[in-house]
Design an enzyme around this catalytic site. Structure first.
Site, PDB file in Angstrom:
ATOM      1  N   PHE A 417      36.184  33.599  44.967  1.00  7.46           N
ATOM      2  CA  PHE A 417      35.885  33.073  46.847  1.00  7.46           C
ATOM      3  C   PHE A 417      35.589  34.490  47.239  1.00  7.46           C
ATOM      4  CE2 PHE A 417      38.468  29.807  44.267  1.00  7.46           C
ATOM      5  CZ  PHE A 417      37.530  28.992  44.480  1.00  7.46           C
ATOM      6  N   CYS A 418      35.083  35.617  46.189  1.00 10.97           N
ATOM      7  CA  CYS A 418      35.822  36.878  46.898  1.00 10.97           C
ATOM      8  C   CYS A 418      36.745  37.224  47.261  1.00 10.97           C
ATOM      9  CB  CYS A 418      34.766  37.055  48.198  1.00 10.97           C
ATOM     10  SG  CYS A 418      33.067  36.679  48.049  1.00 10.97           S
TER      11      CYS A 418
END
Length: 872
Positions: A417-418
């Site tokens: 998720f970055c």
């Protein structure tokens, strides 16, 4: 768990006191969903942290506005331009109002998104570099931060400014770093960045930190100077109110699609006016200059901070859309406080049920990654991050969970998720683990979910203002159905070779029995091909000299090649299929020419939508009802479908000037194609009931055909591919099919035809080996005179759930495959062909003997592509 736990009554009982579900007017949430989100029928969308979804009335209000007004470039002075400028200023005030502040305290700088706003801060902040007489600046950030925050250190490093990551637990201990009074007068500017809400876990970090850090009560690092605070609010403001009148951060970057779903590509940086005059800028674009000289180094900026930093013409129509976004959101929900209560009620209930799910042996079904117990929306947002476990506590890879969720039309987010920092913290991954995973081929955003048995990421679900109890219920039912169903308790068959107790060739498949009677290098007579009345019929009239065959066999490998399978019987080809149009029905042949991209004309055409994007059975299951057949003598492809007149397409490539050359993408690979014309486009559009076109891959080598680097092929570094996803050929074994058939039939509690199961797996080559899954231990094979290298296993997607004769879906097939194969969905192997230089043509024929070479390491590594390896 009993059905009572998943009832609406149980949900209401679990809802914390004082928190309201739904919005209580206009026929409630159900009416809102029906009016505003009809496109969500049958879909459970649980990626609101990734993007909100726009309501119908937002688009209607926006398009009505555009139809009724003329908006010109705001940098001009005419009437339409003045209207645009005034409207943009009104939107600025509306944004400030939404965050409970005024233009006296904050300035709105429009950007292309939150990331651009962060980059602007890194470039414009008044850093003091190392090496000056004064103490130098520091950039500190919480390790639980988005990639775009961490990436700011690349800019600060270029300015000779030190970056320091701070773990969440360390900031709570930072009171020890308070400076003595005599050192508090230093004015060196430092910047501390942290998220109001973790996009990984939904943890809400205290907004009180803003004032504590600015006042010196908390000090990220012990160094003289003045601290400023950047509050990354992108995730937080999508479902929670933010009062900047109380919590006066210096910089607040946001992206509007996180709140409204539309427009995308538009964000803003809210800048506290007390620091705004200190910001520095080097580049100046259109609209930012009060005056400048082209011939001399003279530039004077505009007075307004917003105009000074908004280079070029703003995205003014998108900004105008924001006004309607705020209006509609307020009308539908009553405001952010109600959204906060609604989304938290759903997250709290889902967390409560999910965290109590147990296997029969008492082991938990999921491992939730959270810093809270979901007791209050003041510390927890509507995000649940987890991994699914098996009965032994081993993690089931997130890509497998994602595939299963897609069968139920549930949209989740997977990976890291970055936010690598939070991923490391919650999954217990060291820096060395991250680097080791990279060396193993894993990169951010791919589907390599396990490395050496350890997870590389997780699964995230998140709720938005239009999420419903039914969304939570559907998700929980999915977890229960796939993990706690009775059939999942059965012992799965292993991926290693297992002997069948029955005959290796089924009686209900006529081709198999015929194949056993054929010689390894056969003379094959014409025969009518099943389900393809116009199928090409070919006869093999050549038979190579035995000496030449032996020399070719010797060339396959220096390793000794077994002439029989482990069961003592020869391994032979039983069926050959090609798929002229990607994702359409198979065309079965008894023998077929081999080209430089695989079987001749295999997946040379594909269907695309009006945007040029490939359509597969995932979006249109009815594609399997389209039956293409190739007539080599007439040089035609004939396409048939029930209720439609047959239509033909020439095999001759359209090289004329009228051919429209276009670039398309297949599984992230760029390919050159050309359009096959209006008549065939109309045929497919009528059959599918949506606008689409048929395109064909260009064969001109100057157009750089779809290629793939393939290790191990001696004389070729690039193998040319058609419109396939991963490799030239896909091979499956009948023995493996039979074992899977036994497992699926038991779960379905009904008989299953072998032929139907074979067609679901959409292979090019079907073989009859004595033992199931022995093909997974092969390094290379020869079939007749052809040599193939095994590239890796085929990881299956939801297409195997589609009956290729009726287009009906049944999610049981992928679930059965996953359960049977020990959580993996591999079935079949990919092959690449390295043509041998011989004096006779390359042909692949039913009945040919298959001669495998075992690999030294029996563990086949999956292909490194990040896409699903389904055989469209």
């Amino acid at each position: 768990p009993g059905g009572a736990r998943l009832s609406f009554r149980a949900f209401q009982a679990a809802c914390p006191a004082g928190y309201e579900y739904g919005y209580g007017y206009n026929s409630g949430l159900r009416g809102l969903r029906e009016r505003e989100f009809p496109r969500l029928r049958g879909i459970t969308y649980l990626d609101h942290a990734g993007s909100a979804l726009f309501p119908e009335s937002l688009l209607e209000a926006f398009t009505d506005d555009l139809r009724n007004n003329v908006y010109g470039n705001p940098h001009s002075q005419n009437i339409s331009s003045k209207l645009t400028f005034d409207t943009i200023e009104h939107v600025r005030y509306r944004i400030l109002q939404h965050f409970h502040t005024t233009a006296e305290d904050y300035t709105i700088i429009f950007t292309s998104g939150c990331t651009a706003a962060l980059k602007l801060v890194a470039e414009a902040f008044p850093w003091l570099p190392e090496g000056t007489k004064q103490p130098s600046s520091r950039f500190c950030y919480l390790t639980d931060s988005h990639t775009s925050v961490v990436g700011m250190r690349g800019i600060t490093a270029s300015m000779n400014v030190l970056s320091i990551p701070i773990k969440p637990k360390e900031i709570l201990l930072s009171e020890k770093n308070r400076l003595p009074a005599e050192e508090q007068d230093c004015t060196t500017p430092h910047l501390f960045s942290y998220p109001a809400q973790s996009n990984f876990s939904g943890t809400k970090y205290p907004l009180s930190w803003i004032q504590d850090i600015k006042s010196g009560k908390l000090c990220p690092v012990k160094i003289p100077g003045k601290w400023f605070v950047l509050l990354d609010a992108a995730s937080y403001v999508s479902s929670s109110p933010l009062d900047l009148g109380v919590h006066q951060a210096d910089f607040i970057p946001i992206s509007f699609y996180k709140i409204f779903g539309f427009p995308t590509g538009l964000g803003a940086l809210l800048v506290n006016n007390r620091i705004a005059p200190l910001l520095r800028k080097t580049y100046f674009g259109g609209g930012t200059a009060a005056a400048y000289l082209a011939g001399e180094d003279f530039y004077f900026p505009r007075k307004s901070i917003a105009e000074r930093f908004e280079d070029g013409t703003a995205s003014f129509l998108d900004i105008i859309a924001l006004k309607h976004g705020f209006d509609v959101l307020e009308k539908l929900t009553g405001g952010m406080e109600k959204i906060k209560q609604h989304t938290f009620a759903l997250a709290h209930y889902t967390y409560t049920v999910l965290s109590t799910l147990k296997y029969a042996n008492g082991a938990p079904v999921v491992r939730i990654y959270s810093d809270t117990d979901f007791s209050s929306p003041d510390v927890q947002g509507p995000i649940i991050n987890f991994n699914v476990l098996d009965e032994n506590g081993e993690v089931i890879g997130f890509s497998q969970v994602d595939k299963m969720a897609s069968l139920y039309n549930i949209h989740v987010r997977t990976g890291c998720f970055c936010n690598t920092g939070a991923c490391q913290m919650h999954l217990g991954m060291s820096n060395e683990d991250i680097q080791r995973n990279l060396q193993a081929g894993h990169v951010c955003g791919d589907d390599i979910d396990l490395v050496d048995g350890h997870p590389t990421g997780s699964v995230r679900i998140s709720f938005g203002y239009m999420s419903s109890f039914e969304d939570a219920q559907t998700f929980l039912k999915f977890i229960i159905a796939t993990r706690l169903s009775k059939s999942d308790a059965e012992i799965p068959f292993q991926s290693s070779v297992t002997k069948l107790m029955t005959e290796s060739v089924p009686d209900d498949h006529p081709s198999f029995n015929n194949a056993e009677k054929l010689s390894p290098i056969p003379h094959i007579s014409d025969r009518e091909l099943e389900n393809n009345s116009s199928a090409t019929k070919m006869t093999v009239t050549w038979q190579p000299l035995e000496a030449e065959v032996e020399s070719i066999r010797a060339a396959v490998s220096e390793t000794a090649v077994p002439t029989c399978g482990r069961g003592g019987k020869p391994i032979t080809v039983t069926n050959i299929y090609l798929y002229p149009i990607k994702s359409c029905s198979a065309f079965e042949v008894t023998e077929w020419p081999v080209g430089n991209q695989g079987l001749l004309y295999d997946r040379h055409w594909m269907i695309v939508n009006q945007n040029g994007v490939c359509i597969t059975q995932k979006q249109e299951p009815r594609l399997c009802l389209v039956n293409p057949s190739i007539d080599l003598k007439k040089k035609l492809m004939v396409i048939q479908a029930e209720g439609m007149d047959p239509i033909s397409v020439s095999l001759e490539e359209n090289a004329g000037k009228e051919a429209v050359i276009c670039e398309s993408k297949v599984c992230s690979h760029r390919v050159k194609t050309y359009d096959c014309g209006e008549e065939i486009a109309g045929w497919f559009s009528m059959f599918l009931g949506r606008p689409c076109r048929l395109i064909r891959q260009c064969s001109d080598m100057k157009n750089r055909p779809h290629q793939k680097n393939t290790k191990g092929l001696a004389s070729a570094t690039n193998i040319s591919l058609s419109l396939v996803n991963e490799a030239q050929y896909l091979l499956i074994n009948v023995a493996s099919i039979l074992q899977l058939k036994e497992h699926v039939s038991a779960r379905l509690e009904e008989p299953l035809e072998t032929e139907e199961l074979i067609r679901r797996f959409r292979a090019n080559i079907v073989i009859s080996a004595p033992e199931s899954f022995e093909e997974e231990e092969w390094a290379e094979i020869s079939i007749g005179t052809l040599r193939f290298q095994v590239v890796g296993p085929c990881s299956r997607c939801q297409i195997i759930c589609i009956d290729q004769q009726s287009a009906e879906r049944n999610k049981e097939f992928l679930q059965s495959l996953s359960a049977a194969r020990g959580r993996k969905t591999n079935f079949g192997i990919y092959l690449m062909n390295q043509p041998l230089h011989s004096s006779f043509p390359d042909m692949l024929s039913v009945g040919c003997q298959v001669l495998p070479v075992l690999k030294e390491n029996t563990e086949i590594q999956p292909p490194t592509s990040s896409q699903e390896k389904c055989s469209g």
